[in-house]
Design a protein around this motif. Structure first.
Motif, PDB file in Angstrom:
ATOM      1  N   PRO A 150       0.690  -1.025   0.317  1.00 20.62           N
ATOM      2  CA  PRO A 150      -0.285   0.013  -0.025  1.00 20.62           C
ATOM      3  C   PRO A 150       0.844   1.922   0.525  1.00 20.62           C
ATOM      4  N   SER A 151       1.093   2.183  -1.230  1.00 22.06           N
ATOM      5  CA  SER A 151       0.938   3.708  -0.872  1.00 22.06           C
ATOM      6  C   SER A 151       0.508   3.742  -2.418  1.00 22.06           C
ATOM      7  N   GLU A 152       0.134   5.213  -2.688  1.00 23.20           N
ATOM      8  CA  GLU A 152      -0.409   6.020  -3.418  1.00 23.20           C
ATOM      9  C   GLU A 152       0.518   6.089  -4.363  1.00 23.20           C
ATOM     10  N   ASP A 153       1.607   6.009  -4.693  1.00 22.33           N
ATOM     11  CA  ASP A 153       2.501   5.802  -6.028  1.00 22.33           C
ATOM     12  C   ASP A 153       2.173   3.987  -6.288  1.00 22.33           C
ATOM     13  N   ASN A 154       2.037   3.065  -5.488  1.00 22.65           N
ATOM     14  CA  ASN A 154       3.004   1.639  -5.844  1.00 22.65           C
ATOM     15  C   ASN A 154       0.984   1.752  -6.523  1.00 22.65           C
ATOM     16  N   MET A 155      -0.494   2.443  -6.051  1.00 22.14           N
ATOM     17  CA  MET A 155      -1.075   1.829  -6.302  1.00 22.14           C
ATOM     18  C   MET A 155      -0.960   3.361  -7.848  1.00 22.14           C
ATOM     19  N   ARG A 156      -0.575   3.391  -8.382  1.00 22.34           N
ATOM     20  CA  ARG A 156      -1.211   4.626  -9.272  1.00 22.34           C
ATOM     21  C   ARG A 156      -0.316   3.373 -10.060  1.00 22.34           C
ATOM     22  N   ALA A 157       0.730   3.219 -10.079  1.00 23.67           N
ATOM     23  CA  ALA A 157       1.812   1.950 -10.540  1.00 23.67           C
ATOM     24  C   ALA A 157       1.001   1.102 -11.546  1.00 23.67           C
ATOM     25  N   ILE A 158      -0.124   0.773 -10.544  1.00 21.06           N
ATOM     26  CA  ILE A 158      -0.793  -0.665 -10.535  1.00 21.06           C
ATOM     27  C   ILE A 158      -2.032  -0.077 -11.801  1.00 21.06           C
ATOM     28  N   MET A 159      -2.443   1.382 -11.113  1.00 18.51           N
ATOM     29  CA  MET A 159      -3.760   1.578 -12.253  1.00 18.51           C
ATOM     30  C   MET A 159      -3.277   1.454 -13.703  1.00 18.51           C
ATOM     31  N   ARG A 160      -1.914   1.940 -13.709  1.00 17.81           N
ATOM     32  CA  ARG A 160      -0.976   2.005 -15.315  1.00 17.81           C
ATOM     33  C   ARG A 160      -1.414   0.927 -16.045  1.00 17.81           C
ATOM     34  N   ILE A 161      -0.946  -0.444 -15.122  1.00 17.22           N
ATOM     35  CA  ILE A 161      -1.103  -2.059 -15.527  1.00 17.22           C
ATOM     36  C   ILE A 161      -2.289  -2.355 -16.697  1.00 17.22           C
ATOM     37  N   PHE A 162      -3.161  -1.612 -15.747  1.00 17.38           N
ATOM     38  CA  PHE A 162      -4.409  -1.821 -16.006  1.00 17.38           C
ATOM     39  C   PHE A 162      -5.001  -1.605 -17.245  1.00 17.38           C
ATOM     40  N   ALA A 163      -4.497  -0.049 -17.224  1.00 15.29           N
ATOM     41  CA  ALA A 163      -5.153   0.708 -18.151  1.00 15.29           C
ATOM     42  C   ALA A 163      -4.728   0.396 -19.574  1.00 15.29           C
ATOM     43  N   TYR A 164      -5.272   0.343 -20.789  1.00 20.98           N
ATOM     44  CA  TYR A 164      -4.516   1.656 -22.116  1.00 20.98           C
ATOM     45  C   TYR A 164      -4.222   2.332 -22.211  1.00 20.98           C
ATOM     46  N   ASP A 165      -5.547   3.047 -21.837  1.00 21.79           N
ATOM     47  CA  ASP A 165      -6.014   5.100 -21.640  1.00 21.79           C
ATOM     48  C   ASP A 165      -5.083   5.301 -20.811  1.00 21.79           C
ATOM     49  N   GLN A 166      -4.048   5.692 -20.931  1.00 21.17           N
ATOM     50  CA  GLN A 166      -3.599   6.403 -19.178  1.00 21.17           C
ATOM     51  C   GLN A 166      -4.131   7.767 -18.488  1.00 21.17           C
ATOM     52  N   LYS A 167      -4.858   7.633 -19.397  1.00 18.77           N
ATOM     53  CA  LYS A 167      -6.257   9.367 -18.786  1.00 18.77           C
ATOM     54  C   LYS A 167      -6.749   9.310 -18.036  1.00 18.77           C
ATOM     55  N   LEU A 168      -7.010   7.685 -17.856  1.00 19.64           N
ATOM     56  CA  LEU A 168      -8.276   7.188 -16.895  1.00 19.64           C
ATOM     57  C   LEU A 168      -7.853   6.693 -15.589  1.00 19.64           C
ATOM     58  N   VAL A 169      -6.394   6.868 -15.381  1.00 15.84           N
ATOM     59  CA  VAL A 169      -5.558   6.875 -14.158  1.00 15.84           C
ATOM     60  C   VAL A 169      -5.479   8.019 -13.427  1.00 15.84           C
ATOM     61  N   GLY A 170      -6.720   8.772 -13.243  1.00 15.58           N
ATOM     62  CA  GLY A 170      -6.528  10.115 -12.167  1.00 15.58           C
ATOM     63  C   GLY A 170      -6.153  10.136 -11.004  1.00 15.58           C
ATOM     64  N   ASP A 171      -5.863  10.943 -10.466  1.00 13.94           N
ATOM     65  CA  ASP A 171      -5.741  11.322  -8.569  1.00 13.94           C
ATOM     66  C   ASP A 171      -6.874  10.832  -7.416  1.00 13.94           C
ATOM     67  N   ASP A 172      -8.151  10.581  -8.646  1.00 17.04           N
ATOM     68  CA  ASP A 172      -8.907  10.118  -7.946  1.00 17.04           C
ATOM     69  C   ASP A 172      -9.082   9.059  -7.803  1.00 17.04           C
ATOM     70  N   LEU A 173      -9.021   8.692  -8.818  1.00 13.02           N
ATOM     71  CA  LEU A 173      -9.111   6.854  -8.682  1.00 13.02           C
ATOM     72  C   LEU A 173      -8.141   6.934  -7.335  1.00 13.02           C
ATOM     73  N   VAL A 174      -7.162   6.768  -7.992  1.00 11.17           N
ATOM     74  CA  VAL A 174      -5.836   5.907  -7.788  1.00 11.17           C
ATOM     75  C   VAL A 174      -6.415   6.255  -6.385  1.00 11.17           C
ATOM     76  N   ARG A 175      -6.632   7.386  -5.440  1.00 13.03           N
ATOM     77  CA  ARG A 175      -6.282   7.777  -3.954  1.00 13.03           C
ATOM     78  C   ARG A 175      -7.693   7.022  -3.872  1.00 13.03           C
ATOM     79  N   MET A 176      -8.825   6.790  -4.371  1.00 12.75           N
ATOM     80  CA  MET A 176      -9.848   6.265  -4.070  1.00 12.75           C
ATOM     81  C   MET A 176      -9.747   4.255  -3.747  1.00 12.75           C
ATOM     82  N   ARG A 177      -8.886   3.881  -4.677  1.00 12.43           N
ATOM     83  CA  ARG A 177      -8.786   2.483  -4.492  1.00 12.43           C
ATOM     84  C   ARG A 177      -6.928   2.516  -3.510  1.00 12.43           C
TER      85      ARG A 177
END
Length: 276
Positions: A150-177
């Protein structure tokens, strides 16, 4: 001042020793939605867009599997495919549902296959999205997802792996997850499910070729061409092994078909489930 309502918390129902948090939305033929295994995931986080789009046509049932979301489990529980299968069957029994259509995403795809293999009378049609369930070599993406700390940076990195469209990985989504992933007890449960070395958990979630070839339900596979978590080869294999099956591949799509191509995914689902 009113406390904000958490949309991830739905209804609760006793499923053996587990109290399952679930969403029961819409009306029509019942469809069971089985979520994936990303950190901080819940049924609502996984399926919120399809629930919004399909609730006018189907009764959508989206439980948090044991160890995820807001489902409550007894202390010392051992997570396994058998445990999750028993929870799903108990869930259907508790709701008085003899047979449902099933949509499984990633890890949830393996559980959808398990239900079709071991309780075929409970499954009418099957949809597998970026599904686990056949042997494959652990990807760096899945290794990172299951190895999340758990960390915001790690969650952001994971979300970026999931998404093809990197614009989907916004701060609100990262923070929520991220916040979901660090609720008391959540990471302890998560880290206990798939500890390194992780190839053994890919293998543990795989079904035998003979069992998969025995599936008789009409089956739709959906996969993102650019999926870095679960390789497209898994759906190609499933399409070869399941006799009455079809495969739809989305280009410019990662592991989030139901989010990156929500409307097209929901149309595919509706058409497939409505077919005679």
């Amino acid at each position: 001042m009113n406390t904000p309502v958490n949309p991830e918390i739905g209804r609760s129902i006793a499923t053996g020793s587990i109290t399952t948090n679930y969403h029961d939305v819409g009306s029509g033929e019942p469809v069971l939605l089985l979520h994936g295994s990303g950190p901080g995931v819940s049924a609502w986080a996984n399926w919120r867009l399809p629930i919004q789009q399909l609730q006018g046509q189907f009764r959508l049932l989206a439980p948090d599997l044991a160890g995820f979301g807001y489902t409550q489990v007894p202390e010392g529980i051992q997570y396994s495919r058998q445990l999750w299968l028993e929870q799903m069957v108990a869930f259907l029994d508790a709701l008085g549902l003899e047979r449902v259509d099933v949509i499984g995403n990633s890890f949830g795809g393996s559980m959808a296959l398990a239900l079709a293999i071991h309780h075929p009378e409970r499954v009418r049609r099957l949809i597998l999205m970026g599904s686990v369930g056949v042997p494959f070599e652990l990807t760096p993406g899945l290794d990172a997802v299951w190895g999340y700390e758990p960390s915001e940076d790690n969650m952001r990195a994971i979300m970026r792996i999931f998404a093809y469209d990197q614009k989907l990985v916004g701060d609100d989504l990262v923070r929520m997850r991220f916040e979901a992933s660090r609720r008391p007890g959540v990471h302890e449960a998560y880290s206990s499910m798939f500890p390194a070395p992780r190839q053994r958990w890919v293998d543990a979630m795989a079904h035998s070729e003979a069992d998969i070839r025995g599936i008789r339900q009409p089956t739709l596979m959906v996969h993102g061409r650019d999926d870095k978590v679960i390789p497209l080869s898994t759906s190609l294999t499933l399409q070869q092994w399941i006799d009455d099956s079809q495969l739809h591949i989305f280009g410019r799509c990662g592991h989030w078909t139901q989010i990156e191509h929500a409307s097209a995914f929901c149309q595919l689902v509706a058409n497939f489930l409505a077919a005679a």
